[in-house]
Design an enzyme around this catalytic site. Structure first.
Site, PDB file in Angstrom:
ATOM      1  N   GLU A  96       0.821  -1.213   0.000  1.00 40.86           N
ATOM      2  CA  GLU A  96       0.000   0.000   0.000  1.00 40.86           C
ATOM      3  C   GLU A  96       0.854   1.261   0.000  1.00 40.86           C
ATOM      4  O   GLU A  96       0.375   2.351   0.264  1.00 40.86           O
ATOM      5  CB  GLU A  96      -0.922   0.014   1.238  1.00 40.86           C
ATOM      6  CG  GLU A  96      -1.883  -1.165   1.278  1.00 40.86           C
ATOM      7  CD  GLU A  96      -2.873  -1.118   2.434  1.00 40.86           C
ATOM      8  OE1 GLU A  96      -2.744  -0.234   3.307  1.00 40.86           O
ATOM      9  OE2 GLU A  96      -3.775  -1.975   2.461  1.00 40.86           O
ATOM     10  N   ARG A 148       2.120   1.776   4.529  1.00 45.16           N
ATOM     11  CA  ARG A 148       1.787   2.767   3.505  1.00 45.16           C
ATOM     12  C   ARG A 148       2.927   3.735   3.186  1.00 45.16           C
ATOM     13  O   ARG A 148       2.767   4.608   2.345  1.00 45.16           O
ATOM     14  CB  ARG A 148       0.497   3.496   3.883  1.00 45.16           C
ATOM     15  CG  ARG A 148      -0.732   2.628   3.588  1.00 45.16           C
ATOM     16  CD  ARG A 148      -2.031   3.287   3.876  1.00 45.16           C
ATOM     17  NE  ARG A 148      -2.241   3.485   5.281  1.00 45.16           N
ATOM     18  CZ  ARG A 148      -2.634   2.542   6.131  1.00 45.16           C
ATOM     19  NH1 ARG A 148      -2.892   1.321   5.701  1.00 45.16           N
ATOM     20  NH2 ARG A 148      -2.775   2.797   7.408  1.00 45.16           N
ATOM     21  N   ASP A 337     -17.881   0.255  12.341  1.00 48.14           N
ATOM     22  CA  ASP A 337     -16.513   0.399  11.823  1.00 48.14           C
ATOM     23  C   ASP A 337     -16.409   1.563  10.843  1.00 48.14           C
ATOM     24  O   ASP A 337     -15.670   1.516   9.871  1.00 48.14           O
ATOM     25  CB  ASP A 337     -16.042  -0.918  11.160  1.00 48.14           C
ATOM     26  CG  ASP A 337     -14.565  -0.908  10.780  1.00 48.14           C
ATOM     27  OD1 ASP A 337     -13.823  -0.068  11.321  1.00 48.14           O
ATOM     28  OD2 ASP A 337     -14.171  -1.725   9.931  1.00 48.14           O
ATOM     29  N   LYS A 366     -15.425   6.580   5.695  1.00 47.61           N
ATOM     30  CA  LYS A 366     -16.137   5.348   5.373  1.00 47.61           C
ATOM     31  C   LYS A 366     -17.648   5.527   5.326  1.00 47.61           C
ATOM     32  O   LYS A 366     -18.335   4.831   4.589  1.00 47.61           O
ATOM     33  CB  LYS A 366     -15.799   4.279   6.424  1.00 47.61           C
ATOM     34  CG  LYS A 366     -14.510   3.531   6.196  1.00 47.61           C
ATOM     35  CD  LYS A 366     -14.459   2.384   7.204  1.00 47.61           C
ATOM     36  CE  LYS A 366     -13.146   1.627   7.150  1.00 47.61           C
ATOM     37  NZ  LYS A 366     -13.132   0.551   8.180  1.00 47.61           N
ATOM     38  N   MET A 685       0.220 -17.867  11.668  1.00 49.16           N
ATOM     39  CA  MET A 685      -0.979 -18.619  12.043  1.00 49.16           C
ATOM     40  C   MET A 685      -0.765 -19.163  13.455  1.00 49.16           C
ATOM     41  O   MET A 685      -0.207 -20.238  13.660  1.00 49.16           O
ATOM     42  CB  MET A 685      -1.226 -19.753  11.033  1.00 49.16           C
ATOM     43  CG  MET A 685      -2.368 -20.685  11.406  1.00 49.16           C
ATOM     44  SD  MET A 685      -3.968 -19.875  11.631  1.00 49.16           S
ATOM     45  CE  MET A 685      -4.805 -21.084  12.663  1.00 49.16           C
TER      46      MET A 685
HETATM   47 CA    CA Z   1     -11.594  -0.620  11.537  1.00 52.29          CA
END
Ligand code: CA
Length: 718
Positions: A96, A148, A337, A366, A685
């Site tokens: 990113e 980023r 969110d 968002k 994991m």
């Molecule tokens: Ca979030």
């Protein structure tokens, strides 16, 4: 005379004077020392030089408009753009990064916070710095182990590391100068955002609000790495002073917006500052975007039902002290969110008396509204939906959303737009002072929100209070994934913030496309999920040029000039939140790819190499087993524990393993070894033994194999 003009002639004179003064008295004032030597970047240079031949800070300039004054590449010759060089970032995780270009060197990051210094003209590698992150940290990263970008200042390169470190590197050699831990590493904090450098301070936030942390923004001394100030975005559980810059703000406005009980008192409340941090030179303040609540579901987070400042807010603080100046909350009482961390852009718009210029802060967060605020005061000037939504019907005169009551969901799912991936996410927005348009990488990704009746906070994994299995059939044939995928849309919008409407809009094939670059050449550049890099006419949205990247192009492109040639550059790859948690098998659209820096110039003739990755054989590696009840139980546990990384419906998009085609899923002991015993912890994991019994893990395996066979047991099953 405006401030930037003033600085352009005054700053060098002042700096020369201060250097003499320093020599005379021996005082140590790194913020005004005259820069010299390698990557000698200071605030005056970022202020005056960026947006031209160089790209000196994440958003291109302090105003973060991502608009370049370069016009050698323009509407007339953009069709001659070709690849000048590529550089392999050696990762198949999400990329990113926006490259920083200073003194002919490009500084760029890839997954796991690795930093690369490249010759910006040729792509030749100068050095690579790997912070050697413990891969087990990966489980804390909500949205892939991305980064980023860096800040460059005073001869050093600053990187926020995914495990919470902030590090300063020698810009010439890549050697570490200092390293400081900015978070409590026992908690699920991560850093993915780019630091910003202002007046001898390095600003950095963090992420982790999906899992459960308390957010803040910090300023560190660029020379020593010492903490200068910190601004928390959520009060501490006792609403007592922290001895931090934010103390006053909570006494004045914050504390009363929180109840005394609820999961916020143990989970931190969220409010992470994970992306947008902007220096407003005119008002000498830092304006930053604050993320969502933790848990998402306010019923669990704060049963008293308050607005919960400073969640989902744009906040301004004094650049020197971090003292509170103003805030604007985009989404009071966040429940979805709906972060307000998205690109904040500062600009002068004709919104003053009689059309006089007024300095504003703009954001398309968002929640789907495009906001225009007065930069000096935070006063709400306008806010308008830039895409379809059903969570609110508009904003009142103070900018407060007029909510659809159904959006405060209960146990029955409410299909909502935007969903948690937002009407706009981290992909950088741009603004052109030439056209007066903001360029929004917009999308439509709905989500069925429903309360999780089983919710209790856990130290590992997501703590949202949302039931991600609500409304999803336990066994979903490929048609379901295809249908869900078809509901997702993406577009690039040329938004007029004065007229408060889209002047043009381009529909893309998919959601989750790239950030935007605007140039004085009358162009806007955007990478797309399908791997195309496109130049549009900035006035009309007409597509003028496109070139395949052979990978997803999600990051913010940049541009710079060396030896009389203009370059346009973008980092590519496939990953991040969408690929992990909502991709529904996009690996067929954008081949799983190795991240690259791809740089273009007029007449470039290079080729972009294929990824070289071997396609996965899409066949089940074990026998289906288990009753319908066991499989359904497995589907619920999968949705709760696995889906955010391995994909909804067990359909991965190729970044992390698609469990349906995994040999481990075909073997009971191997599965238990990974899920319960943590045999692959070194790969990220970790063991889920604290949350799943071996029987529950086996139910998940039954579900995964059932999904594998539902996909048709043939090559090409998605
Ligand atoms: Ca979030």
């Amino acid at each position: 005379m405006n401030i930037s003009t003033w600085r352009s002639w005054a700053a060098p004179a002042l700096l020369a004077g201060s250097a003499l003064l320093l020599a005379a008295c021996g005082d140590r004032q790194p913020q005004i020392a005259e820069p010299e030597g390698f990557a000698a970047v200071d605030t005056a240079r970022i202020s005056t030089a960026s947006g031209g031949d160089e790209w000196l800070t994440y958003g291109g300039t302090y105003d973060e408009q991502r608009h370049s004054k370069l016009a050698l590449i323009n509407k007339d010759n953009v069709n001659q753009l070709g690849v000048a060089w590529t550089y392999d970032l050696a990762t198949n995780r999400g990329v990113e990064s926006t490259p920083i270009v200073v003194d002919g060197t490009m500084y760029v990051t890839s997954a796991w916070s690795v930093v690369y210094a490249l010759d910006a003209k040729t792509g030749a590698e100068k050095w690579v710095y790997d912070p050697e992150v413990d891969k087990a940290v990966g489980v804390k990263a909500c949205c892939d182990v991305v980064n980023r970008g860096v800040a460059v200042y005073d001869g050093k390169v600053y990187v926020g590391v995914i495990d919470g470190r902030l590090e300063a590197l020698n810009a010439e050699t890549g050697e570490k100068v200092w390293s400081t831990v900015t978070v409590d590493q026992s908690k699920p904090y991560t850093i993915t955002g780019a630091p910003r450098a202002v007046n001898g301070k390095i600003l950095i936030g963090n992420g982790g609000a999906e899992l459960g942390v308390r957010g803040y923004l910090s300023a560190y001394d660029s020379s020593s790495g010492d903490l200068v100030w910190r601004f928390y975005t959520v009060p501490n559980p006792l609403k007592q002073p922290d001895g931090a810059a934010s103390d006053d703000a909570f006494v004045k406005v914050g504390n009363v917006t929180w109840g005394d009980e609820g999961a916020w008192t143990t989970d931190g409340g969220g409010g992470t500052v994970w992306d947008s941090i902007v220096y407003d030179e005119v008002n000498d303040q830092i304006i930053f975007g604050v993320g969502n609540g933790s848990p998402w579901n306010r019923t669990f987070r704060d049963p008293s039902g308050g607005d919960n400042l400073f969640l989902s807010s744009i906040v301004a603080v004094d650049a020197t002290t971090g003292a509170y100046k103003w805030h604007f909350q985009t989404t009071p009482g966040d429940n979805w969110d709906y972060t307000a961390t998205q690109t904040i852009i500062l600009a002068d718009l004709p919104l003053g008396e009689n059309g006089a210029a007024r300095r504003v802060a703009m954001q398309a967060p968002k929640n789907g509204f495009f906001y225009v605020l007065d930069a000096a005061t935070g006063q709400f000037l306008s806010g308008d939906a830039f895409g379809p939504m059903n969570w609110a019907t508009g904003l009142d005169e103070n900018g407060r959303p007029i909510e659809n009551p159904e959006a405060r969901y209960g146990k029955a799912p409410f299909q909502q737009l935007p969903g948690p991936l937002g009407a706009h996410n981290w992909q950088p927005m741009a603004f052109s002072p030439d056209t007066g348009l903001a360029y929004i990488p917009a999308q439509e990704i709905p989500q069925a929100y429903a309360e999780d009746p089983r919710f209790t906070s856990r130290p590992t994994g997501w703590n949202t209070g949302i039931d991600f299995s609500a409304g999803v059939p336990p066994i979903a044939p490929p048609e379901v994934a295809k249908m869900l995928r078809s509901t997702l849309k993406g577009r690039l919008i040329g938004w007029d913030p004065v007229a408060r409407a889209a002047r043009w809009s381009v529909e893309h094939e998919n959601a989750w496309n790239g950030g935007v670059l605007s140039t004085a050449g009358g162009l806007v550049f955007q990478g797309k999920l399908n791997g195309d890099f496109v130049a549009y006419n900035a006035e009309t949205g007409e597509k003028l040029w496109s070139h395949p990247l052979k990978a997803g192009g999600a990051s913010g492109p940049g541009t710079y000039m060396i030896d009389g040639e203009q370059y346009v550059t973008i980092t590519t790859g496939w990953g991040s939140a969408f690929a992990l948690a909502a991709g529904f098998g996009y690996d067929d659209k954008v081949a799983s790819s190795v991240g690259k820096v791809v740089t273009f110039k007029i007449g470039g003739t290079q080729e972009i190499a294929d990824s070289g990755l071997t396609p996965i054989e899409k066949t089940p590696k074990g026998e289906a087993f288990g009753s319908a009840a066991l499989i359904e139980q497995g589907s619920v546990h999968f949705a709760r524990n696995c889906a955010v990384c391995h994909g909804p419906l067990a359909v991965s998009s190729g970044v992390l393993p698609d469990l349906r085609w995994s040999a481990i899923a075909g073997n009971k002991d191997a599965w238990k070894g990974v899920v319960i015993d943590g045999n692959l912890a070194a790969n990220g994991m970790v063991s889920f033994a604290d949350y799943l019994t071996p029987d529950e893990a086996e139910a998940i395996r039954a579900y995964v194999l059932a999904q594998a066979y539902a996909a048709g047991n043939q090559s090409g099953g998605q």
